[in-house]
Enzyme design. Structure first.
Site, PDB file in Angstrom:
ATOM      1  N   SER A 179       0.838  -1.202   0.000  1.00 18.12           N
ATOM      2  CA  SER A 179       0.000   0.000   0.000  1.00 18.12           C
ATOM      3  C   SER A 179       0.864   1.240   0.000  1.00 18.12           C
ATOM      4  O   SER A 179       1.992   1.233   0.529  1.00 18.12           O
ATOM      5  CB  SER A 179      -0.891  -0.015   1.247  1.00 18.12           C
ATOM      6  OG  SER A 179      -1.500   1.232   1.462  1.00 18.12           O
ATOM      7  N   TYR A 214      -2.411   0.071   9.690  1.00 14.76           N
ATOM      8  CA  TYR A 214      -2.456  -0.638   8.408  1.00 14.76           C
ATOM      9  C   TYR A 214      -1.144  -0.460   7.648  1.00 14.76           C
ATOM     10  O   TYR A 214      -0.549  -1.430   7.160  1.00 14.76           O
ATOM     11  CB  TYR A 214      -3.631  -0.126   7.583  1.00 14.76           C
ATOM     12  CG  TYR A 214      -3.779  -0.773   6.226  1.00 14.76           C
ATOM     13  CD1 TYR A 214      -4.250  -2.071   6.103  1.00 14.76           C
ATOM     14  CD2 TYR A 214      -3.461  -0.065   5.075  1.00 14.76           C
ATOM     15  CE1 TYR A 214      -4.398  -2.661   4.859  1.00 14.76           C
ATOM     16  CE2 TYR A 214      -3.612  -0.649   3.821  1.00 14.76           C
ATOM     17  CZ  TYR A 214      -4.074  -1.944   3.728  1.00 14.76           C
ATOM     18  OH  TYR A 214      -4.218  -2.533   2.483  1.00 14.76           O
ATOM     19  N   LYS A 221       1.718  -3.338   6.605  1.00 12.03           N
ATOM     20  CA  LYS A 221       2.187  -3.578   5.244  1.00 12.03           C
ATOM     21  C   LYS A 221       3.704  -3.437   5.136  1.00 12.03           C
ATOM     22  O   LYS A 221       4.373  -4.206   4.429  1.00 12.03           O
ATOM     23  CB  LYS A 221       1.484  -2.616   4.281  1.00 12.03           C
ATOM     24  CG  LYS A 221       0.016  -2.929   4.047  1.00 12.03           C
ATOM     25  CD  LYS A 221      -0.160  -4.282   3.387  1.00 12.03           C
ATOM     26  CE  LYS A 221      -1.602  -4.581   3.062  1.00 12.03           C
ATOM     27  NZ  LYS A 221      -1.780  -5.919   2.446  1.00 12.03           N
TER      28      LYS A 221
END
Length: 318
Positions: free
Chosen positions: A119, A143, A147
């Protein structure tokens, strides 16, 4: 590697991007596709005809063993808790555990090729356009942190276990099957409920790059077939950006509405939101692939498709 007639396992392959990739691999490459999914943020209806399904939680060793067998040529690892607005470390644990289980099983059965959906959130609030070699990487969401940790673990396996890794740092991907929680289906849903007023999180000036899901999966396949280093990290996006207010304008226009906008205030939509993002796509262009349209084009195309689809996200029972 050559994807033609390849044996492919897609973790999370019944989700938004994963299901489109599965269809693309079957239709364009005559690939033999196996999907592994537990349907937490996906749907059985999105499993394409011709794909094999392994249903279950990929943190469980027996499910991973059923999904990743010695005859698999490449694993596309999509399975994750994808809610970028969450602010708890459980998401970090889940995502890193999923990746750990997948690559340990790959190592066990001598499957050495893995494509990973990372991402743009790994960059945090970085200068724009952001190239793949920008440093230091300082994500501001759990998040993004998960990643980045997963990318690091994959790098270890590339350099110490003879894996070949393709990591894709996505812009915002839009198109059919996009779920509630993403800005386009959220705006559609809000305007269905109240055509006169639209609440917009933040000040509406947040500005990011949007890429259509059909272009996203085409770019991924192009990179896997043409980039051949142990670790191949590529941004996937467009050269342009679209503001949240412009998205509201596009959605309202496609719905034939003229609502009043109500902004919640602040320069970002939620804690951990990166208000402005534009990825450098020079490395991708140098490999011979570039998005055929602008960020605005992707948003408008996705809006029309979602309106035609008539479904904005998944039922909570799925």
């Amino acid at each position: 590697m050559d994807l033609q007639n390849a044996r492919v396992c897609i973790t999370g392959g019944a989700g938004f991007v994963g299901s489109h990739l599965a269809e693309h691999l079957i239709d364009e490459y005559d690939a033999d596709v196996r999907i592994a999914d537990r349907f937490s943020n996906s749907s059985p209806d999105w499993v394409p005809a011709g794909a094999e399904l392994v249903e279950g939680d990929l943190t469980e060793p027996d499910v991973v063993a059923e999904a990743i067998t010695p005859d698999v040529d490449v694993v596309f690892h999509f399975a994750a808790d994808k809610d970028a607005s969450r602010d708890d470390t459980e998401q970090f644990r889940v995502n890193t555990t999923l990746t750990q289980r997948v690559i340990e099983r790959m190592d066990e059965v001598d499957v050495r090729n893995v494509a990973f959906t990372s991402s743009s959130t790994v960059y945090g609030e970085a200068p724009r356009p952001t190239p793949e070699d920008y440093a230091p990487l300082e994500p501001i969401s759990v998040y993004g942190a998960s990643k980045l940790a997963e990318e690091s673990l994959l790098s270890v396996y590339a350099h110490s276990h003879d894996f070949q890794v393709w990591s894709f740092r996505f812009a915002n991907i839009v198109g059919p099957r996009l779920q509630l929680g993403a800005v386009v289906p959220d705006f559609i849903g809000k305007l269905r409920d109240d055509p006169s007023t639209l609440e917009i999180l933040g000040d509406g000036r947040q500005e990011k790059s949007y890429l259509h899901v059909a272009d996203c999966v085409d770019a991924m396949c192009h990179v896997v077939q043409h980039a051949d280093q142990p670790v191949n990290t590529y941004n996937l996006g467009t050269r342009t950006t679209t503001s949240v207010k412009t998205i509201a304008d596009i959605v309202a226009d496609e719905m034939g509405l003229d609502p009043d906008y109500e902004f919640t205030g602040g320069d970002r939509g939620w804690t951990g939101d990166v208000p402005r993002m534009r990825l450098s796509v020079e490395k991708l262009a140098g490999l011979g692939w570039e998005a055929p349209g602008s960020s605005d084009d992707a948003v408008r195309r996705a809006t029309r498709e979602l309106l035609d689809e008539g479904v904005y996200g998944l039922d909570e029972s799925v």
